[in-house]
Scaffold this motif. Sequence first.
Motif: not given
Length: 485
Positions: A200-208, A468-485
């Motif tokens: 599933s696209v919603f499975d945890p990334p590590d599990e995928i 209507l809000f806008g794209p995802p933030p271009s900068e993610i906090p260093p300790n955050a991982e940007r993923v697409i589930a």
Amino acid sequence: MGIAALASELLELATKLHRLIPPRPGETQKVEQLRERRFRELLKHAAAKSPFYQRRFAGLDLETCALSDLPVLTKAEMMANLDDVFTDRALKRVDLENFMADHANIGVYYQGKYAPCHTSGSQGQPAIVVQDKHAIFTSFAAQFARGNKIKRRFLPHIGRLVNPARMVVITQRPGFYPSSTFFNYFPRVARPYIEVQQLSVFDPPDEIARRLNEFQPTFITGYTSSLEYLAREEETGKLQLKAGGKLEQMNSMSEPLPEATAARLEKTFGVHVTNSYSMAECMALSCGCPVRRGSHLNTDLAILEVVDSEYRPVPPGTPGSKVLVTNLYNLVQPIIRYEIDDIVTMSPEPCGCGNALPLVASVAGRAKDQLWIEMDGRVRDLPIYVFLAALDGDPNIGEHQVLQTGLNAFRLCAAPQPGKTLSAEHIKSLVQDSLQAEGLGGVIDLEIEIVDRILPDNAGKVRRAKNLFGPPPSEIPPNAERVIA
């Protein structure tokens, strides 16, 4: 299933695979003759068995009429007359809806012989589509005879019993939507030759990542956004598919495949990425070319008319305003000149791969705005399917539109079918149940708005998802991982 039945299915599958080997130059006349014969058989069968088509074809000479002599079929018209459209008079819409409402029936043939599914409604009102086992086998055989490099693994060869191909499918969790239905009814006789894992696209990334590394698939098919996520995981080293050396091909479905995305995937994994154009109403419409971009139209199984806004045909190389689809292999629910608001361009030149079937060069009009959420310090794509799966639970919905209005904030606009009413509370409950099932309970601030109609944009198309809000933030906090589930 008894031995005799299994043997019969194996023979049917092997025969279809053989007959669906892509035609070469010089064989186009044979394909055209086969299409014409199937087209006439479809018309006569529909007129004889379907009350809807008996009325629709009254006064037409079905032996000689041109395709353009037949009326266009809309989704709303088909659904309003669904019981009369079926050629098996025992099929009833209400019974099918009740059957699909119970997820225990996923993968079970209705009445022992029919595979039902419902569309997501990504372009408006959902539709119900019913196929018999023979149609399912045709869709399956077409894909693996024409659409990928592992087709030979389906031949009844004893070596493949020891070393079967391995396929991973990354979509939603199993349900009655089209892409899941294809694998829900995966022919039993093919299972010794191919192992399938559904993620599933919603499975945890590590599990995928863990499951893919262990499984080392031969073939991966999934939404474009899912494949993009895999590319990022491969680039970071969490995935080890290229190094594993087993992967042969990837296939993008249900979402557009931009050229830049395809190039990135091919560079990252070292394999060709195909993209196919199909829909629930005709799953075997085309097969992705295993050599170049685009998909080959299966003209022996379906007719695709690329037309302008007045239903006039447009030449190859010119984008149409819509398409009309005629399914030549589904005799249970005849779909003849079925209107779909996709902007399709056919290639004016033959494909360099040697396949003589026409090439669908591009498909537009289905692209969705990127919807996204922040969750546990990570940015994630939010597939519109999580909304669509819920909306199928209310048959009174005629149209809908999902709007992202803020950070994790969404507004769902719903318009009722003529003569029907909608409950915002009921719709909200359906969506919240869907979100909860996907592990997204309490993440989204959801507003439901009941409207009279969904207005089209300047291009005349209704966009089912708008950010209507806008794209995802271009900068993610260093300790955050940007993923697409």
